[in-house]
Design a protein around this motif. Structure first.
Motif, PDB file in Angstrom:
ATOM      1  N   GLU A 142       0.845  -1.185   0.000  1.00  0.00           N
ATOM      2  CA  GLU A 142       0.000   0.000   0.000  1.00  0.00           C
ATOM      3  C   GLU A 142       0.886   1.241   0.000  1.00  0.00           C
ATOM      4  OE1 GLU A 142      -1.221   0.703   4.520  1.00  0.00           O
ATOM      5  OE2 GLU A 142      -1.718  -1.337   3.818  1.00  0.00           O
ATOM      6  N   PRO A 143       0.337   2.391  -0.334  1.00  0.00           N
ATOM      7  CA  PRO A 143       1.156   3.603  -0.399  1.00  0.00           C
ATOM      8  C   PRO A 143       1.847   3.908   0.924  1.00  0.00           C
ATOM      9  CG  PRO A 143      -0.961   3.955  -1.479  1.00  0.00           C
ATOM     10  CD  PRO A 143      -1.047   2.619  -0.790  1.00  0.00           C
ATOM     11  N   GLY A 144       3.059   4.434   0.818  1.00  0.00           N
ATOM     12  CA  GLY A 144       3.835   4.808   1.997  1.00  0.00           C
ATOM     13  C   GLY A 144       5.188   5.337   1.581  1.00  0.00           C
ATOM     14  N   ASP A 145       5.846   6.041   2.490  1.00  0.00           N
ATOM     15  CA  ASP A 145       7.162   6.596   2.207  1.00  0.00           C
ATOM     16  C   ASP A 145       8.238   5.537   2.422  1.00  0.00           C
ATOM     17  OD1 ASP A 145       6.088   9.111   1.675  1.00  0.00           O
ATOM     18  OD2 ASP A 145       6.182   9.699   3.784  1.00  0.00           O
ATOM     19  N   GLY A 146       9.252   5.510   1.552  1.00  0.00           N
ATOM     20  CA  GLY A 146      10.312   4.524   1.682  1.00  0.00           C
ATOM     21  C   GLY A 146       9.766   3.125   1.458  1.00  0.00           C
ATOM     22  N   LEU A 147      10.516   2.139   1.925  1.00  0.00           N
ATOM     23  CA  LEU A 147      10.052   0.748   1.847  1.00  0.00           C
ATOM     24  C   LEU A 147      10.029   0.178   3.253  1.00  0.00           C
ATOM     25  CD1 LEU A 147       9.219  -1.754   0.234  1.00  0.00           C
ATOM     26  CD2 LEU A 147      11.653  -2.315  -0.003  1.00  0.00           C
ATOM     27  N   HIS A 148       8.845  -0.209   3.689  1.00  0.00           N
ATOM     28  CA  HIS A 148       8.652  -0.783   5.018  1.00  0.00           C
ATOM     29  C   HIS A 148       7.994  -2.141   4.844  1.00  0.00           C
ATOM     30  CE1 HIS A 148       6.889  -1.514   8.985  1.00  0.00           C
ATOM     31  NE2 HIS A 148       7.732  -0.622   9.463  1.00  0.00           N
ATOM     32  N   ILE A 149       8.539  -3.174   5.498  1.00  0.00           N
ATOM     33  CA  ILE A 149       8.011  -4.527   5.359  1.00  0.00           C
ATOM     34  C   ILE A 149       7.691  -5.115   6.723  1.00  0.00           C
ATOM     35  CG2 ILE A 149       8.449  -6.865   4.518  1.00  0.00           C
ATOM     36  CD1 ILE A 149      10.333  -5.716   2.458  1.00  0.00           C
ATOM     37  N   SER A 150       6.506  -5.689   6.839  1.00  0.00           N
ATOM     38  CA  SER A 150       6.118  -6.476   8.005  1.00  0.00           C
ATOM     39  C   SER A 150       5.907  -7.907   7.538  1.00  0.00           C
ATOM     40  CB  SER A 150       4.829  -5.937   8.632  1.00  0.00           C
ATOM     41  OG  SER A 150       5.018  -4.618   9.117  1.00  0.00           O
ATOM     42  N   GLY A 151       6.652  -8.844   8.133  1.00  0.00           N
ATOM     43  CA  GLY A 151       6.572 -10.233   7.712  1.00  0.00           C
ATOM     44  C   GLY A 151       6.143 -11.151   8.831  1.00  0.00           C
ATOM     45  N   HIS A 152       5.362 -12.165   8.474  1.00  0.00           N
ATOM     46  CA  HIS A 152       4.907 -13.171   9.436  1.00  0.00           C
ATOM     47  C   HIS A 152       5.081 -14.549   8.820  1.00  0.00           C
ATOM     48  CE1 HIS A 152       2.433 -15.265  12.412  1.00  0.00           C
ATOM     49  NE2 HIS A 152       1.857 -15.878  11.393  1.00  0.00           N
ATOM     50  N   LEU A 153       5.544 -15.482   9.651  1.00  0.00           N
ATOM     51  CA  LEU A 153       5.737 -16.858   9.209  1.00  0.00           C
ATOM     52  C   LEU A 153       5.489 -17.769  10.402  1.00  0.00           C
ATOM     53  CD1 LEU A 153       6.771 -18.662   6.830  1.00  0.00           C
ATOM     54  CD2 LEU A 153       9.057 -18.399   7.794  1.00  0.00           C
ATOM     55  N   ALA A 154       4.781 -18.854  10.182  1.00  0.00           N
ATOM     56  CA  ALA A 154       4.546 -19.850  11.239  1.00  0.00           C
ATOM     57  C   ALA A 154       5.024 -21.197  10.725  1.00  0.00           C
ATOM     58  CB  ALA A 154       3.068 -19.911  11.608  1.00  0.00           C
ATOM     59  N   LEU A 155       5.910 -21.844  11.497  1.00  0.00           N
ATOM     60  CA  LEU A 155       6.492 -23.127  11.118  1.00  0.00           C
ATOM     61  C   LEU A 155       6.158 -24.174  12.166  1.00  0.00           C
ATOM     62  CD1 LEU A 155      10.041 -21.804  10.143  1.00  0.00           C
ATOM     63  CD2 LEU A 155       8.200 -22.418   8.565  1.00  0.00           C
ATOM     64  N   ALA A 156       5.845 -25.367  11.716  1.00  0.00           N
ATOM     65  CA  ALA A 156       5.558 -26.460  12.646  1.00  0.00           C
ATOM     66  C   ALA A 156       6.746 -26.689  13.565  1.00  0.00           C
ATOM     67  CB  ALA A 156       5.244 -27.729  11.863  1.00  0.00           C
ATOM     68  N   HIS A 157       6.490 -26.891  14.841  1.00  0.00           N
ATOM     69  CA  HIS A 157       7.490 -27.117  15.892  1.00  0.00           C
ATOM     70  C   HIS A 157       8.331 -25.873  16.194  1.00  0.00           C
ATOM     71  CE1 HIS A 157       6.481 -31.309  15.407  1.00  0.00           C
ATOM     72  NE2 HIS A 157       6.943 -31.325  14.177  1.00  0.00           N
ATOM     73  N   PHE A 158       8.189 -24.843  15.375  1.00  0.00           N
ATOM     74  CA  PHE A 158       9.025 -23.651  15.528  1.00  0.00           C
ATOM     75  C   PHE A 158       8.222 -22.473  16.060  1.00  0.00           C
ATOM     76  CE2 PHE A 158      12.133 -20.450  14.342  1.00  0.00           C
ATOM     77  CZ  PHE A 158      13.333 -21.146  14.395  1.00  0.00           C
ATOM     78  N   GLY A 159       6.941 -22.467  15.740  1.00  0.00           N
ATOM     79  CA  GLY A 159       6.081 -21.384  16.192  1.00  0.00           C
ATOM     80  C   GLY A 159       6.051 -20.233  15.205  1.00  0.00           C
ATOM     81  N   SER A 160       5.439 -19.131  15.625  1.00  0.00           N
ATOM     82  CA  SER A 160       5.312 -17.942  14.790  1.00  0.00           C
ATOM     83  C   SER A 160       6.523 -17.044  14.958  1.00  0.00           C
ATOM     84  CB  SER A 160       4.045 -17.161  15.161  1.00  0.00           C
ATOM     85  OG  SER A 160       2.886 -17.924  14.873  1.00  0.00           O
ATOM     86  N   VAL A 161       6.980 -16.496  13.842  1.00  0.00           N
ATOM     87  CA  VAL A 161       8.092 -15.541  13.869  1.00  0.00           C
ATOM     88  C   VAL A 161       7.674 -14.331  13.053  1.00  0.00           C
ATOM     89  CG1 VAL A 161      10.007 -17.101  14.345  1.00  0.00           C
ATOM     90  CG2 VAL A 161       9.170 -16.886  12.009  1.00  0.00           C
ATOM     91  N   ASP A 162       8.037 -13.148  13.545  1.00  0.00           N
ATOM     92  CA  ASP A 162       7.635 -11.900  12.911  1.00  0.00           C
ATOM     93  C   ASP A 162       8.806 -10.933  12.885  1.00  0.00           C
ATOM     94  OD1 ASP A 162       4.391 -11.958  12.851  1.00  0.00           O
ATOM     95  OD2 ASP A 162       5.137 -12.968  14.659  1.00  0.00           O
ATOM     96  N   TRP A 163       8.783 -10.077  11.872  1.00  0.00           N
ATOM     97  CA  TRP A 163       9.743  -8.960  11.802  1.00  0.00           C
ATOM     98  C   TRP A 163       9.070  -7.817  11.082  1.00  0.00           C
ATOM     99  CZ3 TRP A 163      12.067  -5.685   8.336  1.00  0.00           C
ATOM    100  CH2 TRP A 163      13.161  -4.938   8.826  1.00  0.00           C
ATOM    101  N   SER A 164       9.363  -6.599  11.538  1.00  0.00           N
ATOM    102  CA  SER A 164       8.797  -5.423  10.902  1.00  0.00           C
ATOM    103  C   SER A 164       9.799  -4.292  10.975  1.00  0.00           C
ATOM    104  CB  SER A 164       7.485  -5.016  11.588  1.00  0.00           C
ATOM    105  OG  SER A 164       6.890  -3.910  10.934  1.00  0.00           O
ATOM    106  N   GLY A 165       9.984  -3.581   9.861  1.00  0.00           N
ATOM    107  CA  GLY A 165      10.899  -2.458   9.878  1.00  0.00           C
ATOM    108  C   GLY A 165      11.090  -1.853   8.502  1.00  0.00           C
ATOM    109  N   ALA A 166      11.757  -0.703   8.497  1.00  0.00           N
ATOM    110  CA  ALA A 166      12.092  -0.027   7.248  1.00  0.00           C
ATOM    111  C   ALA A 166      13.327  -0.683   6.639  1.00  0.00           C
ATOM    112  CB  ALA A 166      12.352   1.455   7.505  1.00  0.00           C
ATOM    113  N   ILE A 167      13.336  -0.794   5.321  1.00  0.00           N
ATOM    114  CA  ILE A 167      14.483  -1.347   4.611  1.00  0.00           C
ATOM    115  C   ILE A 167      15.412  -0.186   4.244  1.00  0.00           C
ATOM    116  CG2 ILE A 167      15.282  -2.698   2.654  1.00  0.00           C
ATOM    117  CD1 ILE A 167      13.626  -4.272   4.714  1.00  0.00           C
ATOM    118  N   THR A 168      16.440   0.013   5.048  1.00  0.00           N
ATOM    119  CA  THR A 168      17.470   1.012   4.808  1.00  0.00           C
ATOM    120  C   THR A 168      18.799   0.286   4.615  1.00  0.00           C
ATOM    121  OG1 THR A 168      18.026   1.229   7.149  1.00  0.00           O
ATOM    122  CG2 THR A 168      16.249   2.635   6.309  1.00  0.00           C
ATOM    123  N   PRO A 169      19.798   0.935   4.034  1.00  0.00           N
ATOM    124  CA  PRO A 169      21.079   0.245   3.863  1.00  0.00           C
ATOM    125  C   PRO A 169      21.640  -0.318   5.160  1.00  0.00           C
ATOM    126  CG  PRO A 169      21.038   2.234   2.530  1.00  0.00           C
ATOM    127  CD  PRO A 169      19.800   2.262   3.378  1.00  0.00           C
TER     128      PRO A 169
END
Length: 279
Positions: A142-169
């Protein structure tokens, strides 16, 4: 980029050795792979979403029948470090995997240096939301300044893992680049055996030295960064987005995404000129 660099290593799927020389290119050149063939010919394959070809567990482009694959880690590193124009010459059909992360590419790019060019860098700015989904997998920008990504992943036996932040160098190098390609240990070893028996280039270079291999809820040798699997999915996403040909600005929500969904989003976005503008 100020200076060329060269890196060599074993590839993930073919298991063969490859050497890549990455050189500065003129403004407006973009990212282009130059494949050196066994007969001495060279074929240029631009990193362009329209040339993308579906390949197992990797991103690839093909032109004039010539394939270049497992490009996502280099593409992500160039994109995140704001390198727009290079010629990447390769003597095989697949880039090296190194340790499964993007850190070796980032280190090489940093050492080569960054130079400003005469033409300004144009970016793709979102005008409205674009989304793709496949079952429980969903990817939205969706529209926004810069590039910001929020990711979610759930793996069996591993549980849910999340990360969110701006993609800067700096943030990419510190928080995303160290995350390695990952997979279940037993499945990876079975895949390598399958490729060997069938004589196909599939996971012939996979090992604990080239990927984060999971055994139930643990990574062999431990994680390099917290929530490493979801961070690697974001790494791949940054690389796949780079096939759009220009930096993309927007806010992305990624739920269980992978290469196929990443490329579906790029295709959906670039095919709808009413959803974005080039500024």
């Amino acid at each position: 980029m100020s200076h060329p660099f060269e890196r060599s290593g074993r590839s993930l799927h073919s298991g063969r050795h490859a050497t890549v020389r990455v050189s500065p290119a003129p403004a407006g050149h973009g990212i282009v792979f130059r494949r050196r063939l066994k007969d001495g010919r060279t074929v240029d394959v631009p990193a362009d979403w329209r040339l993308r070809e579906s390949q197992p567990l990797s991103s690839a482009v093909r032109r004039e029948g010539v394939l270049v694959r497992t490009i996502e880690h280099l593409m992500a590193s160039l994109s995140a470090l704001r390198i727009d124009n290079v010629l990447a010459e390769i003597d095989a059909d697949e880039l090296p995997i190194f340790d499964g992360s993007a850190t070796p590419w980032c280190e090489a790019i940093r050492a080569a240096g960054r130079s400003e060019q005469t033409l300004p860098c144009r970016v793709i700015r979102l005008l409205r939301t674009v989304a793709v989904e496949n079952g429980r997998r969903r990817l939205q920008i969706e529209p926004g300044d810069g590039l910001h990504i929020s990711g979610h992943l759930a793996l069996a036996h591993f549980g849910s893992v999340d990360w969110s932040g701006a993609i800067t160098p700096e943030g990419f190098e510190r928080e995303i680049a160290p995350a390695r390609s990952f997979g279940r240990y037993l499945r990876a070893m079975a895949g390598r055996a399958y490729g060997f028996v069938r004589g196909t280039d599939f996971l012939q270079g996979v090992s604990p030295r080239s990927a984060a291999l999971l055994v139930r809820g643990h990574v062999l040798g431990g994680m390099r960064v917290p929530d490493e699997p979801v961070r690697h999915r974001i790494l791949d996403l940054v690389g796949d987005l780079a096939l759009a040909g220009h930096p993309i600005e927007g806010r992305i929500s990624a739920f269980h995404t992978g290469h196929e969904l990443n490329h579906a989003l790029v295709a959906a976005l670039m095919s709808d000129s009413s959803a974005w503008e080039l500024v």
